[in-house]
Design a protein around this motif. Sequence first.
Motif, PDB file in Angstrom:
ATOM      1  N   PHE A  98      26.247  19.348 -10.437  1.00  0.00           N
ATOM      2  CA  PHE A  98      27.162  20.512 -10.518  1.00  0.00           C
ATOM      3  C   PHE A  98      28.615  20.126 -10.230  1.00  0.00           C
ATOM      4  O   PHE A  98      28.776  19.045 -10.076  1.00  0.00           O
ATOM      5  N   LEU A  99      29.563  21.142 -11.017  1.00  0.00           N
ATOM      6  CA  LEU A  99      30.890  20.805 -10.852  1.00  0.00           C
ATOM      7  C   LEU A  99      31.311  21.892 -10.482  1.00  0.00           C
ATOM      8  O   LEU A  99      31.036  23.247 -10.955  1.00  0.00           O
ATOM      9  N   LEU A 100      32.283  22.113  -9.353  1.00  0.00           N
ATOM     10  CA  LEU A 100      33.111  22.950  -8.689  1.00  0.00           C
ATOM     11  C   LEU A 100      34.646  22.880  -9.119  1.00  0.00           C
ATOM     12  O   LEU A 100      35.080  21.811  -8.963  1.00  0.00           O
ATOM     13  N   LEU A 101      35.079  23.686  -9.469  1.00  0.00           N
ATOM     14  CA  LEU A 101      36.669  23.854  -9.949  1.00  0.00           C
ATOM     15  C   LEU A 101      37.676  24.878  -9.020  1.00  0.00           C
ATOM     16  O   LEU A 101      37.279  26.081  -8.795  1.00  0.00           O
ATOM     17  N   ASP A 102      38.258  24.119  -8.203  1.00  0.00           N
ATOM     18  CA  ASP A 102      39.168  24.938  -7.020  1.00  0.00           C
ATOM     19  C   ASP A 102      40.553  24.985  -7.704  1.00  0.00           C
ATOM     20  O   ASP A 102      41.460  24.083  -7.693  1.00  0.00           O
ATOM     21  N   GLY A 103      40.796  26.208  -8.328  1.00  0.00           N
ATOM     22  CA  GLY A 103      42.158  26.662  -8.667  1.00  0.00           C
ATOM     23  C   GLY A 103      42.504  26.106 -10.014  1.00  0.00           C
ATOM     24  O   GLY A 103      43.781  25.974 -10.099  1.00  0.00           O
ATOM     25  N   ILE A 104      41.674  25.946 -10.837  1.00  0.00           N
ATOM     26  CA  ILE A 104      42.160  25.348 -12.244  1.00  0.00           C
ATOM     27  C   ILE A 104      42.839  26.585 -12.954  1.00  0.00           C
ATOM     28  O   ILE A 104      42.469  27.667 -13.109  1.00  0.00           O
ATOM     29  N   SER A 105      44.021  26.453 -13.406  1.00  0.00           N
ATOM     30  CA  SER A 105      44.883  27.497 -13.741  1.00  0.00           C
ATOM     31  C   SER A 105      44.989  27.862 -15.230  1.00  0.00           C
ATOM     32  O   SER A 105      45.431  28.605 -15.794  1.00  0.00           O
ATOM     33  N   ASP A 106      44.871  26.528 -15.935  1.00  0.00           N
ATOM     34  CA  ASP A 106      45.337  26.467 -17.405  1.00  0.00           C
ATOM     35  C   ASP A 106      44.086  26.545 -18.149  1.00  0.00           C
ATOM     36  O   ASP A 106      43.012  25.987 -18.208  1.00  0.00           O
ATOM     37  N   VAL A 107      44.184  27.557 -19.247  1.00  0.00           N
ATOM     38  CA  VAL A 107      42.826  27.838 -19.833  1.00  0.00           C
ATOM     39  C   VAL A 107      42.415  26.462 -20.746  1.00  0.00           C
ATOM     40  O   VAL A 107      41.296  26.704 -20.903  1.00  0.00           O
ATOM     41  N   ARG A 108      43.277  25.941 -21.381  1.00  0.00           N
ATOM     42  CA  ARG A 108      43.060  24.786 -22.173  1.00  0.00           C
ATOM     43  C   ARG A 108      42.392  23.607 -21.322  1.00  0.00           C
ATOM     44  O   ARG A 108      41.441  22.903 -21.802  1.00  0.00           O
ATOM     45  N   ASN A 109      42.900  23.528 -20.210  1.00  0.00           N
ATOM     46  CA  ASN A 109      42.205  22.600 -19.305  1.00  0.00           C
ATOM     47  C   ASN A 109      40.831  23.171 -18.915  1.00  0.00           C
ATOM     48  O   ASN A 109      40.005  22.239 -18.998  1.00  0.00           O
ATOM     49  N   PHE A 110      40.831  24.225 -18.507  1.00  0.00           N
ATOM     50  CA  PHE A 110      39.766  24.714 -18.309  1.00  0.00           C
ATOM     51  C   PHE A 110      38.530  24.480 -19.442  1.00  0.00           C
ATOM     52  O   PHE A 110      37.289  23.908 -19.389  1.00  0.00           O
ATOM     53  N   GLY A 111      38.747  24.783 -20.734  1.00  0.00           N
ATOM     54  CA  GLY A 111      38.055  24.869 -21.739  1.00  0.00           C
ATOM     55  C   GLY A 111      37.738  23.192 -21.845  1.00  0.00           C
ATOM     56  O   GLY A 111      36.471  22.860 -22.353  1.00  0.00           O
ATOM     57  N   ALA A 112      38.690  22.137 -21.932  1.00  0.00           N
ATOM     58  CA  ALA A 112      38.423  20.990 -22.159  1.00  0.00           C
ATOM     59  C   ALA A 112      37.064  20.517 -20.973  1.00  0.00           C
ATOM     60  O   ALA A 112      36.405  19.711 -21.032  1.00  0.00           O
ATOM     61  N   ILE A 113      37.456  21.046 -19.719  1.00  0.00           N
ATOM     62  CA  ILE A 113      36.361  20.661 -18.721  1.00  0.00           C
ATOM     63  C   ILE A 113      35.223  20.985 -19.092  1.00  0.00           C
ATOM     64  O   ILE A 113      34.291  20.246 -18.819  1.00  0.00           O
ATOM     65  N   ILE A 114      35.263  22.241 -19.322  1.00  0.00           N
ATOM     66  CA  ILE A 114      33.660  22.867 -19.828  1.00  0.00           C
ATOM     67  C   ILE A 114      32.912  21.945 -20.916  1.00  0.00           C
ATOM     68  O   ILE A 114      31.860  21.632 -20.961  1.00  0.00           O
ATOM     69  N   ARG A 115      33.868  21.501 -21.983  1.00  0.00           N
ATOM     70  CA  ARG A 115      33.410  20.593 -22.987  1.00  0.00           C
ATOM     71  C   ARG A 115      32.764  19.466 -22.283  1.00  0.00           C
ATOM     72  O   ARG A 115      31.583  19.110 -22.625  1.00  0.00           O
ATOM     73  N   THR A 116      33.578  18.579 -21.718  1.00  0.00           N
ATOM     74  CA  THR A 116      33.103  17.237 -21.260  1.00  0.00           C
ATOM     75  C   THR A 116      32.035  17.747 -20.230  1.00  0.00           C
ATOM     76  O   THR A 116      31.214  16.842 -20.309  1.00  0.00           O
ATOM     77  N   ALA A 117      31.974  18.824 -19.300  1.00  0.00           N
ATOM     78  CA  ALA A 117      30.764  18.926 -18.684  1.00  0.00           C
ATOM     79  C   ALA A 117      29.682  19.059 -19.090  1.00  0.00           C
ATOM     80  O   ALA A 117      28.631  18.537 -18.874  1.00  0.00           O
ATOM     81  N   GLU A 118      29.824  19.739 -20.372  1.00  0.00           N
ATOM     82  CA  GLU A 118      28.369  20.107 -21.252  1.00  0.00           C
ATOM     83  C   GLU A 118      27.796  18.380 -21.659  1.00  0.00           C
ATOM     84  O   GLU A 118      26.976  18.335 -21.672  1.00  0.00           O
ATOM     85  N   CYS A 119      29.020  17.927 -22.203  1.00  0.00           N
ATOM     86  CA  CYS A 119      28.638  16.581 -22.705  1.00  0.00           C
ATOM     87  C   CYS A 119      27.969  15.626 -21.755  1.00  0.00           C
ATOM     88  O   CYS A 119      27.103  14.572 -21.941  1.00  0.00           O
ATOM     89  N   CYS A 120      28.255  15.558 -20.487  1.00  0.00           N
ATOM     90  CA  CYS A 120      27.719  14.991 -19.152  1.00  0.00           C
ATOM     91  C   CYS A 120      26.700  15.330 -18.592  1.00  0.00           C
ATOM     92  O   CYS A 120      25.976  14.631 -17.844  1.00  0.00           O
ATOM     93  N   GLY A 121      25.920  16.654 -19.184  1.00  0.00           N
ATOM     94  CA  GLY A 121      24.762  17.043 -18.611  1.00  0.00           C
ATOM     95  C   GLY A 121      24.863  17.645 -17.185  1.00  0.00           C
ATOM     96  O   GLY A 121      24.011  17.749 -16.594  1.00  0.00           O
ATOM     97  N   VAL A 122      26.108  18.287 -16.919  1.00  0.00           N
ATOM     98  CA  VAL A 122      26.519  19.055 -15.836  1.00  0.00           C
ATOM     99  C   VAL A 122      25.589  20.286 -15.841  1.00  0.00           C
ATOM    100  O   VAL A 122      25.305  20.889 -17.029  1.00  0.00           O
ATOM    101  N   ASP A 123      24.797  20.686 -14.840  1.00  0.00           N
ATOM    102  CA  ASP A 123      23.767  21.522 -14.991  1.00  0.00           C
ATOM    103  C   ASP A 123      24.478  22.992 -14.768  1.00  0.00           C
ATOM    104  O   ASP A 123      23.924  24.028 -15.228  1.00  0.00           O
ATOM    105  N   ALA A 124      25.228  23.140 -14.031  1.00  0.00           N
ATOM    106  CA  ALA A 124      26.244  24.398 -14.042  1.00  0.00           C
ATOM    107  C   ALA A 124      27.578  24.240 -13.153  1.00  0.00           C
ATOM    108  O   ALA A 124      27.831  23.015 -12.795  1.00  0.00           O
TER     109      ALA A 124
END
Length: 245
Positions: A98-124
């Motif tokens: 799992f990946l928990l995000l505490d207060g990420i405020s920039d939408v592009r950072n958020f999008g980039a993190i989601i992309r990496t998480a999916e590539c790394c097999g994060v379940d949620a």
Amino acid sequence: MVNSEQIYGIHAVMEAIKADEPINKVYLQKGLKGGLFKSLETLARKKRLMVSYVPIERLNKLTKNNHQGAVALISPVAFQNFEDTVEKILQKQELPFFLLLDGISDVRNFGAIIRTAECCGVDAIVVPKNNSAPINADAVKTSAGAAFKIPITKVDHLKDAIFYLQSSGVEIVAATEKADTFVYDVPLNRACAVIMGSEGSGISPSLLKLADHTAKLPMLGEIESLNVSVACGVFLYEVVRQRKG
């Protein structure tokens, strides 16, 4: 009424809230009064939605339509129920991730993190209902569509999510420069959840206290920190490395 990313008009916004539409934020006209408007405010608070009171000029910029003092920004991605999602993953995966995000405020950072998480097999991915960047068109675009491929859940408080995961046998690993241990020395070949903090202040102290492990990255240059999406990528790929090794 609705357009691609907005719902406007008091009745329309109220019905969207009642229908549990994936609303990122509600903008209400500052100083507006009336029984129906008060009902909308009460409903938004009950659902713990992020609400901003703004001048009418701001609403006019958001939409040229008759907004009646209320505009809601909707997410192109439907959020999943936290407990249901976790239980499904625990039943399916031997080593849930799992990946928990505490207060990420920039939408592009958020999008980039989601992309990496999916590539790394994060379940949620788990985010708080408030104090989090919205999943809007920019976030989806930056995620390269990964936002549609990985479950994203919203919770009232990340503390409760941490307690729930820990009670389910998931170890919490907090990414912080205050740690004494490098991420490479933390055992990640087990059920785990990585917490990444906000761009400015990092993980809140109250959450750090709950973590089973804290870990940092070695910084060899003069710059003291990495962009959060880059740091998140390093942490997530260390989980992948240990599990593949």
